[in-house]
Design an enzyme around this catalytic site. Structure first.
Site, short mmCIF file in Angstrom:
data_model
loop_
_atom_site.label_atom_id
_atom_site.label_comp_id
_atom_site.label_asym_id
_atom_site.label_seq_id
_atom_site.Cartn_x
_atom_site.Cartn_y
_atom_site.Cartn_z
N CYS A 132 14.48 39.97 35.47
CA CYS A 132 13.90 40.44 34.25
C CYS A 132 13.84 42.15 34.25
O CYS A 132 13.48 42.49 34.88
CB CYS A 132 12.49 39.95 34.42
SG CYS A 132 11.57 40.63 32.91
N CYS A 135 9.66 42.69 34.80
CA CYS A 135 8.79 42.33 35.86
C CYS A 135 9.66 42.38 36.99
O CYS A 135 9.27 42.12 38.60
CB CYS A 135 8.15 41.31 35.85
SG CYS A 135 8.99 39.91 35.67
N CYS A 155 23.78 32.59 34.18
CA CYS A 155 23.54 31.13 34.49
C CYS A 155 21.98 31.48 35.17
O CYS A 155 21.70 32.02 36.05
CB CYS A 155 24.24 30.88 35.82
SG CYS A 155 24.00 29.23 36.54
FE FE Z 1 9.47 39.14 33.35
#
Ligand code: FE
Length: 168
Positions: A132, A135, A155
């Site tokens: 991500c 974060c 994936c």
């Molecule tokens: Fe995140």
């Protein structure tokens, strides 16, 4: 006389500022912070408290859910997939395709900034890890055997995602 009053005033201001500054340093310890680049930084203890054990294992310890067991590998609804840890928008259902792997697969992230990619040499393989962008949570891996138009295959673990159905 005026000088004395002025000097006293300046001293008071400086003393006040110093106190404010020291007070901030000692007592205010932010629970979680969004730094200058809008990234979320939390301690592992905080993540442990906020995530389910399976989410923690995958997102923070770079685990992998078992194929065909997640919530989204077979999801065909229109909407957006968000990061399960921080809510960042990661993938659009329009880029989702049938990979046959048992994990939700996309040919592109929602934007370049949505995810971060890093070389992963664990388990004797050279792969590209996908995280991500906000974060740093582990999402999965990206491979270059995907369909057109990008030929990429993101994936992704279902457990790292939260599906937000498109409003009708
Ligand atoms: Fe995140």
């Amino acid at each position: 006389m005026k000088w004395i009053i002025f000097s006293a005033f300046i001293c008071l201001v400086i003393a006040g500022c110093a106190q404010l500054k020291s007070g901030k340093n000692s007592s205010e310890k932010p629970k979680s912070i969004e730094n200058m680049k809008n990234k979320i930084v939390k301690s592992e203890e905080e993540w442990k408290n906020e995530l389910s054990p399976e989410e923690y294992r995958v997102l923070r310890e770079k685990g992998t859910e078992r194929a065909f067991t997640g919530a989204y590998w077979n999801n065909h609804e229109d909407g957006v997939y968000l990061c399960a840890a921080c809510g960042q928008e990661l993938f659009d259902s329009e880029t989702k395709f049938e990979s046959g792997t048992g994990w939700p697969s996309f040919f592109a992230p929602l934007s370049k900034e949505a995810v971060e990619e890093e070389t992963d040499i664990s388990f004797g393989m050279v792969r590209t890890e996908v995280m991500c962008g906000k974060c740093g949570g582990h999402l999965g891996h990206v491979f270059n055997d995907g369909p057109k138009p990008t030929k990429m295959r993101y994936c992704i673990n279902s457990v790292s995602l939260k599906f937000q159905k498109e409003k009708e």
